[in-house]
Enzyme design. Structure first.
Site, mmCIF file in Angstrom:
data_model
loop_
_atom_site.group_PDB
_atom_site.id
_atom_site.type_symbol
_atom_site.label_atom_id
_atom_site.label_comp_id
_atom_site.label_asym_id
_atom_site.label_seq_id
_atom_site.Cartn_x
_atom_site.Cartn_y
_atom_site.Cartn_z
ATOM 1 N N TYR A 51 0.824 -1.216 0.000
ATOM 2 C CA TYR A 51 0.000 0.000 0.000
ATOM 3 C C TYR A 51 0.858 1.266 0.000
ATOM 4 O O TYR A 51 0.466 2.276 -0.572
ATOM 5 C CB TYR A 51 -0.978 -0.007 1.182
ATOM 6 C CG TYR A 51 -2.212 -0.808 0.850
ATOM 7 C CD1 TYR A 51 -3.233 -0.261 0.082
ATOM 8 C CD2 TYR A 51 -2.324 -2.129 1.238
ATOM 9 C CE1 TYR A 51 -4.341 -1.006 -0.273
ATOM 10 C CE2 TYR A 51 -3.439 -2.882 0.894
ATOM 11 C CZ TYR A 51 -4.447 -2.314 0.143
ATOM 12 O OH TYR A 51 -5.542 -3.041 -0.216
ATOM 13 N N GLN A 84 -15.039 4.284 -6.425
ATOM 14 C CA GLN A 84 -14.495 3.051 -5.835
ATOM 15 C C GLN A 84 -12.997 3.223 -5.613
ATOM 16 O O GLN A 84 -12.352 2.350 -5.054
ATOM 17 C CB GLN A 84 -14.715 1.879 -6.790
ATOM 18 C CG GLN A 84 -16.166 1.588 -7.065
ATOM 19 C CD GLN A 84 -16.325 0.673 -8.280
ATOM 20 O OE1 GLN A 84 -16.279 -0.535 -8.182
ATOM 21 N NE2 GLN A 84 -16.497 1.268 -9.445
ATOM 22 N N HIS A 102 -14.795 2.489 -1.211
ATOM 23 C CA HIS A 102 -13.785 1.492 -0.828
ATOM 24 C C HIS A 102 -12.693 2.080 0.052
ATOM 25 O O HIS A 102 -11.596 1.531 0.129
ATOM 26 C CB HIS A 102 -13.185 0.841 -2.078
ATOM 27 C CG HIS A 102 -14.155 -0.056 -2.807
ATOM 28 N ND1 HIS A 102 -13.961 -0.525 -4.086
ATOM 29 C CD2 HIS A 102 -15.340 -0.577 -2.403
ATOM 30 C CE1 HIS A 102 -14.984 -1.290 -4.448
ATOM 31 N NE2 HIS A 102 -15.843 -1.334 -3.443
ATOM 32 N N CYS A 138 -0.459 1.855 16.403
ATOM 33 C CA CYS A 138 -1.540 2.760 16.801
ATOM 34 C C CYS A 138 -1.110 3.536 18.055
ATOM 35 O O CYS A 138 -0.671 2.934 19.036
ATOM 36 C CB CYS A 138 -2.780 1.918 17.101
ATOM 37 S SG CYS A 138 -4.132 2.828 17.837
ATOM 38 N N SER A 180 -15.231 -1.838 -14.346
ATOM 39 C CA SER A 180 -15.637 -3.090 -14.984
ATOM 40 C C SER A 180 -16.971 -3.563 -14.431
ATOM 41 O O SER A 180 -17.597 -4.456 -15.004
ATOM 42 C CB SER A 180 -14.559 -4.162 -14.771
ATOM 43 O OG SER A 180 -14.324 -4.319 -13.387
ATOM 44 N N VAL A 206 -14.183 -0.189 -23.314
ATOM 45 C CA VAL A 206 -14.818 -1.480 -23.600
ATOM 46 C C VAL A 206 -16.318 -1.308 -23.405
ATOM 47 O O VAL A 206 -16.753 -0.610 -22.490
ATOM 48 C CB VAL A 206 -14.282 -2.537 -22.596
ATOM 49 C CG1 VAL A 206 -15.025 -3.848 -22.713
ATOM 50 C CG2 VAL A 206 -12.790 -2.732 -22.771
ATOM 51 N N ALA A 222 -11.616 7.953 -20.857
ATOM 52 C CA ALA A 222 -12.253 8.958 -20.010
ATOM 53 C C ALA A 222 -11.792 10.373 -20.354
ATOM 54 O O ALA A 222 -12.607 11.299 -20.393
ATOM 55 C CB ALA A 222 -11.958 8.646 -18.537
HETATM 56 P P1 OAD Z 1 -11.206 -2.651 -12.941
HETATM 57 O O1 OAD Z 1 -9.746 -2.811 -13.109
HETATM 58 O O2 OAD Z 1 -12.010 -3.871 -12.640
HETATM 59 O O3 OAD Z 1 -11.835 -2.011 -14.250
HETATM 60 C C1 OAD Z 1 -11.251 -0.880 -14.830
HETATM 61 C C2 OAD Z 1 -12.134 -0.462 -15.992
HETATM 62 O O4 OAD Z 1 -11.600 0.734 -16.507
HETATM 63 C C3 OAD Z 1 -12.208 -1.475 -17.121
HETATM 64 O O5 OAD Z 1 -13.567 -1.670 -17.487
HETATM 65 C C4 OAD Z 1 -11.412 -0.810 -18.253
HETATM 66 O O6 OAD Z 1 -11.927 -1.143 -19.537
HETATM 67 C C5 OAD Z 1 -11.654 0.657 -17.920
HETATM 68 N N1 OAD Z 1 -10.623 1.584 -18.433
HETATM 69 C C6 OAD Z 1 -9.308 1.352 -18.673
HETATM 70 N N2 OAD Z 1 -8.711 2.464 -19.150
HETATM 71 C C7 OAD Z 1 -9.668 3.425 -19.194
HETATM 72 C C8 OAD Z 1 -9.678 4.792 -19.608
HETATM 73 N N3 OAD Z 1 -8.575 5.405 -20.063
HETATM 74 N N4 OAD Z 1 -10.846 5.478 -19.528
HETATM 75 C C9 OAD Z 1 -11.982 4.870 -19.077
HETATM 76 N N5 OAD Z 1 -12.023 3.586 -18.681
HETATM 77 C C10 OAD Z 1 -10.888 2.871 -18.745
HETATM 78 O O7 OAD Z 1 -11.435 -1.499 -11.834
HETATM 79 P P2 OAD Z 1 -12.739 -1.187 -10.967
HETATM 80 O O8 OAD Z 1 -13.984 -1.446 -11.733
HETATM 81 O O9 OAD Z 1 -12.542 0.142 -10.366
HETATM 82 O O10 OAD Z 1 -11.764 -3.001 -4.963
HETATM 83 O O11 OAD Z 1 -12.588 -2.293 -9.842
HETATM 84 C C11 OAD Z 1 -13.506 -2.358 -8.807
HETATM 85 C C12 OAD Z 1 -12.812 -2.765 -7.535
HETATM 86 O O12 OAD Z 1 -12.032 -3.956 -7.740
HETATM 87 C C13 OAD Z 1 -11.769 -1.780 -7.011
HETATM 88 O O13 OAD Z 1 -12.335 -0.696 -6.305
HETATM 89 C C14 OAD Z 1 -10.944 -2.653 -6.101
HETATM 90 C C15 OAD Z 1 -10.784 -3.838 -7.006
HETATM 91 O O14 OAD Z 1 -10.490 -5.049 -6.361
HETATM 92 C C16 OAD Z 1 -11.277 -2.875 -3.731
HETATM 93 O O15 OAD Z 1 -10.169 -2.448 -3.508
HETATM 94 C C17 OAD Z 1 -12.259 -3.306 -2.662
#
Ligand code: OAD
Length: 246
Positions: A51, A84, A102, A138, A180, A206, A222
């Site tokens: 982290y 998120q 998150h 802590c 995603s 996508v 984006a």
């Molecule tokens: P993901 O890695 O699952 O998905 C990222 C998304 O961003 C995908 O659908 C890509 O196609 C899209 N992407 C990539 N480049 C991009 C761009 N330039 N512009 C727009 N979109 C783009 O990430 P999250 O959906 O955020 O959880 O994942 C959800 C959660 O899974 C996270 O918050 C984390 C992870 O495990 C925790 O930490 C609890």
């Protein structure tokens, strides 16, 4: 308007997503070894070091044109951001109403007593991938500090989830950017919006949903689509975020 963002919105700021096939964090790492309470119990230094490396990445990154366009829009109408992401790029772009579903890299908490230390400074500027670093203690109970993020198997922060659902049920349009949509319950946000009668627009390179009469996908990055789209609804866009309409 409510914005719902995932890792994809920060990808163009240089922060890796989770599930992109070649560059996503989970293509290279096993989330079970890094993002669960058990992983922290077994090897706290590995998890804390991971982290700190991610935090170092975020602190070097800058908000991009998508974060900036959203922040600018807030000057013209009510805008809520539900993210998120555990980075602070929406806030650094100037967004004020940001709900972190998150958690946040910026606020560690105690693994034992769950309190957040009032004053905390991160001290590992040279953190790099794979470097094990013992977590600090802590100040109240001497337990190990853990990152203030939601791990697999943990509940979302109840107050944030409640605020997010209320905002989504009340919005006219939800823009879901760079996610995603596979991690629940956060992934329910677009469905909650649709059920409440809002329009939902997905912005992603996508195609992440099937278009219907109230749901559509704008396929692209984006930083191209968000500023162009928001300029269409009358946002005064300055030179930093101006992009040709794709
Ligand atoms: P993901 O890695 O699952 O998905 C990222 C998304 O961003 C995908 O659908 C890509 O196609 C899209 N992407 C990539 N480049 C991009 C761009 N330039 N512009 C727009 N979109 C783009 O990430 P999250 O959906 O955020 O959880 O994942 C959800 C959660 O899974 C996270 O918050 C984390 C992870 O495990 C925790 O930490 C609890």
């Amino acid at each position: 308007m409510v914005f719902f963002s995932g890792a994809g919105i920060s990808a163009e700021s240089g922060i890796p997503t989770f599930r992109d096939p070649l560059t996503g964090l989970w293509a290279l790492q096993d989330p079970e070894k890094l993002e669960t309470a058990n992983a922290f119990r077994e090897d706290a230094a590995l998890v804390w070091g991971w982290y700190l490396w991610r935090r170092a990445q975020v602190s070097r990154a800058l908000p991009n044109a998508a974060h900036q366009a959203i922040a600018q829009l807030a000057g013209t109408r009510e805008v809520i951001v539900i993210t998120q992401n555990i980075d602070d790029l929406h806030e650094r772009a100037g967004s004020e109403q940001v709900i972190h579903l998150h958690g946040s890299l910026a606020q560690p908490k105690c693994f034992a007593c769950h309190r957040t230390p009032t004053a905390f400074s991160f001290e590992e500027p040279n953190a790099r991938e794979g470097l094990r670093i013992e977590p600090p203690r802590c100040p109240r109970c001497n337990g190990k500090l853990r990152p203030g993020v939601v791990w697999f198997g943990e509940q979302l922060p109840a107050a944030e989830w409640k605020r997010a659902v209320l905002a989504v049920k009340d919005c006219d349009v939800l823009l879901s950017i760079g996610t995603s949509g596979v991690v629940f319950p956060a992934a329910e946000i677009p469905t909650i919006a649709l059920r409440a009668g809002a329009y939902v627009v997905h912005i992603n390179p996508v195609q992440v949903a099937h278009p219907s009469n109230r749901e559509l996908c704008l396929v692209g990055r984006a930083t191209e689509i968000v500023p162009a789209l928001l300029s269409l609804i009358g946002l005064p866009i300055d030179d930093r975020v101006e992009r040709p309409v794709p």
